[in-house]
Design an enzyme around this catalytic site. Structure first.
Site, PDB file in Angstrom:
ATOM      1  N   THR A 175      52.000 -28.743  -6.720  1.00 24.28           N
ATOM      2  CA  THR A 175      50.569 -28.516  -6.955  1.00 24.28           C
ATOM      3  C   THR A 175      49.995 -29.869  -7.315  1.00 24.28           C
ATOM      4  O   THR A 175      50.723 -30.733  -7.786  1.00 24.28           O
ATOM      5  CB  THR A 175      50.403 -27.550  -8.159  1.00 24.28           C
ATOM      6  OG1 THR A 175      50.904 -26.272  -7.804  1.00 24.28           O
ATOM      7  CG2 THR A 175      48.960 -27.391  -8.600  1.00 24.28           C
ATOM      8  N   ARG A 203      50.437 -13.297  -2.594  1.00 24.47           N
ATOM      9  CA  ARG A 203      50.792 -13.791  -3.934  1.00 24.47           C
ATOM     10  C   ARG A 203      49.783 -14.868  -4.377  1.00 24.47           C
ATOM     11  O   ARG A 203      49.492 -15.793  -3.629  1.00 24.47           O
ATOM     12  CB  ARG A 203      52.216 -14.363  -3.915  1.00 24.47           C
ATOM     13  CG  ARG A 203      52.682 -14.945  -5.248  1.00 24.47           C
ATOM     14  CD  ARG A 203      52.409 -16.426  -5.347  1.00 24.47           C
ATOM     15  NE  ARG A 203      52.960 -16.989  -6.593  1.00 24.47           N
ATOM     16  CZ  ARG A 203      52.741 -18.243  -6.988  1.00 24.47           C
ATOM     17  NH1 ARG A 203      52.020 -19.049  -6.253  1.00 24.47           N
ATOM     18  NH2 ARG A 203      53.240 -18.682  -8.106  1.00 24.47           N
TER      19      ARG A 203
HETATM   20  N1  ASP Z   1      51.967 -23.575  -9.929  1.00 24.48           N
HETATM   21  C1  ASP Z   1      52.046 -23.380  -8.514  1.00 24.48           C
HETATM   22  C2  ASP Z   1      52.045 -21.928  -8.227  1.00 24.48           C
HETATM   23  O1  ASP Z   1      52.718 -21.194  -8.915  1.00 24.48           O
HETATM   24  C3  ASP Z   1      53.243 -23.986  -7.869  1.00 24.48           C
HETATM   25  C4  ASP Z   1      53.761 -25.269  -8.419  1.00 24.48           C
HETATM   26  O2  ASP Z   1      53.049 -25.973  -9.095  1.00 24.48           O
HETATM   27  O3  ASP Z   1      54.922 -25.603  -8.209  1.00 24.48           O
HETATM   28  O4  ASP Z   1      51.436 -21.533  -7.262  1.00 24.48           O
END
Ligand code: ASP
Length: 325
Positions: A175, A203
């Protein structure tokens, strides 16, 4: 003036700082920084060319928050529009009485405001990685029976077993976080992601959920998350850190507490978490559950950004009965 970002924000932080220095707002700087990451084809966890869901569709989540007013905009599950953070900002600025639009509604809104739309959001290389991962769970039959590159999964295609890919040790997440303080002392924070690779369709992670993956309040500070979004949703992590600041806890201690709260989550699916945060007076910090994680920052007087290590606050992994990193 200060900008902090997750380490993958390096591609956008210089432009964001240049904008701040020429009088742009913190909201503008955050949007500029994140857009650079969303357009980067080599970043597979954000925007264009991210890893898709189990059906091979790229569904993007993003949010942006204005710490001056606590106004926020967010989109989730949006397909076909690479600049998710800009659409999120428009949800806020077009005076919709809403904060978060998802799926077909988000796409409809993006079209209506003339957001940039791309026909192809994935390169051949990323499609090949997706096919390879599907093959690993025995979904190859689908490709043999459907000779096209992207087989037409039907509404009845069983996905529950395949989606265990999202929890395998090679799972790919990521992210981008940006937080800025502008010349007027206003704070803004933004988050954008393609979510978990191979996730179940529909999701939604923490990134577009204000209070979970993103929170900014001029009076106290701001926080943004990367890592296992389900945990940040359950614990309200970004809001927690800012609330700790609000009750007078120092920034390092607020980060430790927000991270430590995640240790108490029940269930098997407990994984990694990373936070970037700053206080209203411009102190900044990063916290990560695994050692060696970094984030970047740049102040107005710096010629380039610096990368610094996050403080480690361990969260013992509980991954479906097996401890995994
Ligand atoms: N936080 C993000 C999500 O759960 C993924 C990540 O940051 O790795 O979509």
């Amino acid at each position: 003036m200060l900008i902090i970002a997750s380490h993958n924000g390096a591609i956008g932080i210089a432009d964001a700082m240049r904008a701040l220095k020429s009088g742009a707002s913190a909201m503008d700087a955050v949007e500029i920084g994140i857009r650079a990451v969303e357009a980067n084809p080599d970043e597979h966890s954000v925007g264009y060319n991210g890893y898709p869901n189990i059906l091979g569709e790229l569904e993007l989540d993003a949010s942006i928050m204005d710490g001056r007013t606590l106004n926020s905009g967010a989109v989730a599950l949006m397909r076909g529009f690479p600049y998710a953070v800009s659409v999120a900002r428009q949800v806020m600025e077009r005076k919709l009485p809403h904060v978060l639009l998802a799926g077909a509604g988000a796409e409809r809104f993006a079209r209506e405001i003339g957001a940039e739309q791309w026909d192809e959001m994935l390169t051949k290389e990323i499609r090949a990685v997706w096919r390879k991962r599907l093959a690993a769970v025995g979904a190859t039959d689908w490709f043999e029976r459907h000779s096209t590159e992207t087989p037409a999964f039907t509404a009845d295609t069983p996905l529950l077993d395949w989606v265990t890919l999202a929890t395998d040790p090679e799972r790919v997440k990521g992210t981008v976080n940006f937080i800025a303080i502008d010349g007027a002392g206003d704070i803004a924070s933004g988050v954008s992601t393609s979510g978990w690779a191979w996730k179940y369709p529909g999701r939604i992670g923490d990134s577009p959920i204000i209070g979970a993956g993103n929170y900014a309040d001029n009076r106290y500070g701001a926080c943004a998350c990367t890592g296992m979004g389900e945990m940040a949703i359950r614990a309200g992590t970004a809001r927690s850190l800012v609330l700790y600041l609000q009750i007078g806890v120092s920034l390092p201690e607020a980060g430790r507490r927000a991270m430590s709260d995640l240790r108490d989550l029940g269930g098997d699916f407990i994984g990694g978490m990373n936070l970037v945060a700053l206080s209203r007076d411009g102190e900044h910090a990063g916290f990560a559950s695994e050692a060696g994680r970094t984030y970047i920052f740049q102040r107005a007087e710096m010629a380039a950004h610096e990368e610094v290590e996050c403080e480690t606050v361990a969260i013992p992994a509980r991954w479906a009965g097996e401890a995994r990193r």
